[in-house]
Design a protein around this motif. Structure first.
Motif, PDB file in Angstrom:
ATOM      1  N   PRO A  72      -9.978  61.050 -46.298  1.00 46.85           N
ATOM      2  CA  PRO A  72      -8.689  60.834 -46.984  1.00 46.85           C
ATOM      3  C   PRO A  72      -8.440  61.943 -48.004  1.00 46.85           C
ATOM      4  N   PRO A  73      -7.196  62.096 -48.464  1.00 46.15           N
ATOM      5  CA  PRO A  73      -6.847  63.215 -49.355  1.00 46.15           C
ATOM      6  C   PRO A  73      -7.710  63.313 -50.616  1.00 46.15           C
ATOM      7  N   ALA A  74      -8.010  62.181 -51.246  1.00 49.00           N
ATOM      8  CA  ALA A  74      -8.788  62.238 -52.491  1.00 49.00           C
ATOM      9  C   ALA A  74     -10.160  62.857 -52.253  1.00 49.00           C
ATOM     10  N   GLU A  75     -10.810  62.524 -51.146  1.00 45.97           N
ATOM     11  CA  GLU A  75     -12.133  63.085 -50.845  1.00 45.97           C
ATOM     12  C   GLU A  75     -12.044  64.574 -50.517  1.00 45.97           C
ATOM     13  N   VAL A  76     -10.979  64.986 -49.846  1.00 47.23           N
ATOM     14  CA  VAL A  76     -10.808  66.410 -49.531  1.00 47.23           C
ATOM     15  C   VAL A  76     -10.616  67.215 -50.819  1.00 47.23           C
ATOM     16  N   VAL A  77      -9.826  66.675 -51.747  1.00 39.32           N
ATOM     17  CA  VAL A  77      -9.617  67.355 -53.029  1.00 39.32           C
ATOM     18  C   VAL A  77     -10.921  67.417 -53.814  1.00 39.32           C
ATOM     19  N   GLN A  78     -11.675  66.319 -53.810  1.00 37.83           N
ATOM     20  CA  GLN A  78     -12.951  66.291 -54.521  1.00 37.83           C
ATOM     21  C   GLN A  78     -13.906  67.345 -53.980  1.00 37.83           C
ATOM     22  N   LYS A  79     -13.883  67.571 -52.661  1.00 33.72           N
ATOM     23  CA  LYS A  79     -14.812  68.515 -52.046  1.00 33.72           C
ATOM     24  C   LYS A  79     -14.411  69.968 -52.269  1.00 33.72           C
ATOM     25  N   TYR A  80     -13.105  70.276 -52.106  1.00 37.51           N
ATOM     26  CA  TYR A  80     -12.675  71.675 -52.123  1.00 37.51           C
ATOM     27  C   TYR A  80     -12.110  72.126 -53.463  1.00 37.51           C
ATOM     28  N   LYS A  81     -11.743  71.178 -54.331  1.00 40.00           N
ATOM     29  CA  LYS A  81     -11.236  71.479 -55.674  1.00 40.00           C
ATOM     30  C   LYS A  81     -10.189  72.599 -55.687  1.00 40.00           C
ATOM     31  N   PRO A  82      -9.079  72.409 -54.996  1.00 43.10           N
ATOM     32  CA  PRO A  82      -8.018  73.421 -55.029  1.00 43.10           C
ATOM     33  C   PRO A  82      -7.354  73.463 -56.401  1.00 43.10           C
ATOM     34  N   ASP A  83      -6.761  74.602 -56.729  1.00 43.68           N
ATOM     35  CA  ASP A  83      -6.033  74.700 -57.993  1.00 43.68           C
ATOM     36  C   ASP A  83      -4.753  73.864 -57.944  1.00 43.68           C
ATOM     37  N   ILE A  84      -4.156  73.803 -56.759  1.00 41.94           N
ATOM     38  CA  ILE A  84      -2.869  73.112 -56.614  1.00 41.94           C
ATOM     39  C   ILE A  84      -2.880  72.291 -55.325  1.00 41.94           C
ATOM     40  N   VAL A  85      -2.376  71.068 -55.384  1.00 38.29           N
ATOM     41  CA  VAL A  85      -2.107  70.260 -54.195  1.00 38.29           C
ATOM     42  C   VAL A  85      -0.596  70.091 -54.080  1.00 38.29           C
ATOM     43  N   VAL A  86      -0.062  70.347 -52.910  1.00 35.65           N
ATOM     44  CA  VAL A  86       1.382  70.217 -52.683  1.00 35.65           C
ATOM     45  C   VAL A  86       1.644  69.067 -51.714  1.00 35.65           C
ATOM     46  N   LYS A  87       2.588  68.198 -52.084  1.00 33.65           N
ATOM     47  CA  LYS A  87       3.002  67.085 -51.229  1.00 33.65           C
ATOM     48  C   LYS A  87       4.525  67.054 -51.177  1.00 33.65           C
ATOM     49  N   GLY A  88       5.069  66.417 -50.145  1.00 32.66           N
ATOM     50  CA  GLY A  88       6.515  66.306 -49.999  1.00 32.66           C
ATOM     51  C   GLY A  88       7.149  65.514 -51.121  1.00 32.66           C
ATOM     52  N   LYS A  89       8.447  65.746 -51.353  1.00 32.20           N
ATOM     53  CA  LYS A  89       9.159  65.076 -52.443  1.00 32.20           C
ATOM     54  C   LYS A  89       9.116  63.561 -52.307  1.00 32.20           C
ATOM     55  N   GLU A  90       8.987  63.069 -51.070  1.00 30.07           N
ATOM     56  CA  GLU A  90       9.008  61.621 -50.865  1.00 30.07           C
ATOM     57  C   GLU A  90       7.793  60.928 -51.476  1.00 30.07           C
ATOM     58  N   PHE A  91       6.733  61.706 -51.808  1.00 29.99           N
ATOM     59  CA  PHE A  91       5.514  61.109 -52.385  1.00 29.99           C
ATOM     60  C   PHE A  91       5.571  61.034 -53.913  1.00 29.99           C
ATOM     61  N   GLU A  92       6.640  61.549 -54.510  1.00 22.57           N
ATOM     62  CA  GLU A  92       6.688  61.661 -55.962  1.00 22.57           C
ATOM     63  C   GLU A  92       6.670  60.300 -56.652  1.00 22.57           C
TER      64      GLU A  92
END
Length: 481
Positions: A72-92
């Protein structure tokens, strides 16, 4: 300093909305990485394999790296630690599990869907030069995804000859003034051209009806309102060229819509529209309704070809739609937006609507959301059975409902003719061919396939003239070879 950007998604069928989002994401940093959800991690089975979905994302110039993931997205972010995550406006306005992890190390979460005015196709890597022939490769992939066979399309075209149709909307007289661009005026910054030839065509609802008849329908009625002018006389004189059954009413308070395009070489320099947009009178509305009532028992398909010049007020649209539903007649609509005038969502409970992306955004007053969310919101507002958002040179985006137990399904078809000579008639031809196909028993996917090929044939020459069935059949045959 290098800023890494991460986007994660299914990318089930890569469409222009995805490409715009990813290009926007690349502009937020220096290096874009895309995590493509694996088949096993997706809650809805995809028609496209994970390998192909990954390859399509990797084909984009804006993407630096792409990989498959089961996480899931949270685990991917935890692993790769990107500076920025971008998502579509509908997720705001939704919960975003990545936010807590990003805040722990100073990462950012940015929402955006990209600019819809941009041409998404330009961001795809080109490994070979583009020739002037039709490009069927992605259409072939689409046909394979939906198990479309040549014999099915051929049978559908053969059944079309039994269809009787009724088209209602504005007839437009299209003039093409061809000439040579001399240069700029010395007095002011104006392009100077010398006209050499003028051609005149019947457009608007007339060409939609003309396409339907030329593709093979048994009979096509056309209902419209004309002025008392030369354009009306031209229409009355030449409408029989399309082999239609015309039912014209006169309104002296408005001109017959006349659009003049001034062209040099293969480019349009200027278009002049002589139109009025006020609604027709209540007495004219009643005359049209009475005519529809007299014809409806011998019709299989009704097409609203609305250019928002006042021929189709809301009450009349609702009355005709109700008649169609009572008689179990297919009813489809296209409502073209002039500037900020027009609302495709007022056509409710249609079997098919075919707006442009701009027309959807104007109807919903929504400049932000991506294509999928736009299509869903339009569907919630107007309850159509099928939505096709036309994207000019980017092709079409298809949004199709299932029954109560299934989710909506999306797909896209790129433009087949990459070198359109005159794109003006693409939407009319798509509407005509796809509506005919649906009425003749085709599935939504088959109808869109046939409509796209018809559009590709239509934009190959200047002037909006009815598409011949022989031309369409040859292109269909070529697409399967």
């Amino acid at each position: 300093m290098k800023n890494t950007v991460l986007v994660q998604g299914n990318f089930d069928v890569l469409h222009p909305g995805h490409i715009r989002l990813l290009n926007f994401a690349k502009e937020c940093g220096n290096e874009l990485t895309v995590a493509v959800n694996s088949d096993a991690s997706m809650t809805v089975k995809s028609r496209v394999s994970e390998r192909h979905r990954l390859e399509m994302v990797q084909s984009l110039e804006c993407v630096s790296n792409a990989f498959l993931t089961d996480s899931p997205p949270a685990e991917v972010v935890q692993k790769y630690k990107p500076d920025i995550v971008v998502k579509g406006k509908e997720f705001e306005d939704r919960p975003n599990d990545e936010l807590d992890i990003l805040s722990q190390y100073g990462g950012k979460l940015i929402f955006g869907s990209g600019e819809f005015e941009s041409n998404a196709e330009q961001f795809i890597k080109r490994n070979r030069p583009i020739d002037r022939s039709f490009e069927y490769s992605e259409a072939t992939s689409y046909a394979q995804r939906h198990e479309i066979q040549f014999q099915e399309i051929e049978n559908c075209l053969n059944r079309v000859k039994h269809v009787k149709a009724l088209v209602i909307g504005e007839v437009i007289v299209d003039e093409y003034v061809q000439g040579t661009a001399v240069g700029l005026s010395q007095e002011d910054p104006t392009i100077v051209m010398t006209p050499s030839k003028k051609e005149t065509f019947l457009g608007g609802a007339a060409i939609t009806a003309g396409h339907i008849k030329s593709i093979g329908a048994q009979k096509v009625h056309l209902i419209s309102v004309l002025g008392n002018d030369e354009a009306a006389s031209y229409t009355q004189k030449h409408i029989q060229d399309y082999q239609l059954e015309p039912h014209f009413f006169t309104d002296e308070s408005r001109p017959t819509p006349l659009k003049t395009r001034y062209r040099a070489s293969s480019k349009t320099l200027l278009r002049v529209n002589q139109v009025r947009q006020h609604k027709i009178s209540k007495s004219l509305q009643q005359d049209i309704l009475s005519t529809v009532e007299s014809l409806i028992h011998d019709v299989d398909l009704v097409v609203f070809s609305d250019f928002n010049y006042g021929v189709l007020p809301q009450k009349l649209v609702d009355q005709i739609t109700q008649l169609c539903q009572q008689q179990h007649i297919k009813v489809v609509a296209d409502s073209q937006t002039s500037s900020q005038v027009g609302d495709i969502s007022r056509y409710r409970n249609m079997d098919l609507i075919t707006p442009t992306e701009k027309e959807v955004r104007v109807a919903l007053n929504n400049p932000d959301d991506g294509l999928v969310i736009l299509a869903k919101k339009l569907s919630e507002k107007s309850n159509p059975k099928n939505v096709v958002i036309t994207l000019a040179e980017e092709g079409i985006f298809i949004h199709k409902p299932g029954d109560n137990s299934l989710q909506w399904e999306n797909d896209r078809l790129p433009a087949i003719n990459k070198n359109a000579v005159d794109p003006a008639g693409a939407g009319d031809c798509f509407l005509a061919a796809s509506a005919l196909a649906l009425t003749a028993g085709a599935t939504s996917w088959q109808a869109c396939y046939l409509g796209s090929i018809a559009s590709a044939c239509q934009v190959g020459s200047v002037g909006n003239t009815p598409l011949e069935l022989t031309t369409l059949k040859k292109a269909v045959m070529d697409s399967f070879n």
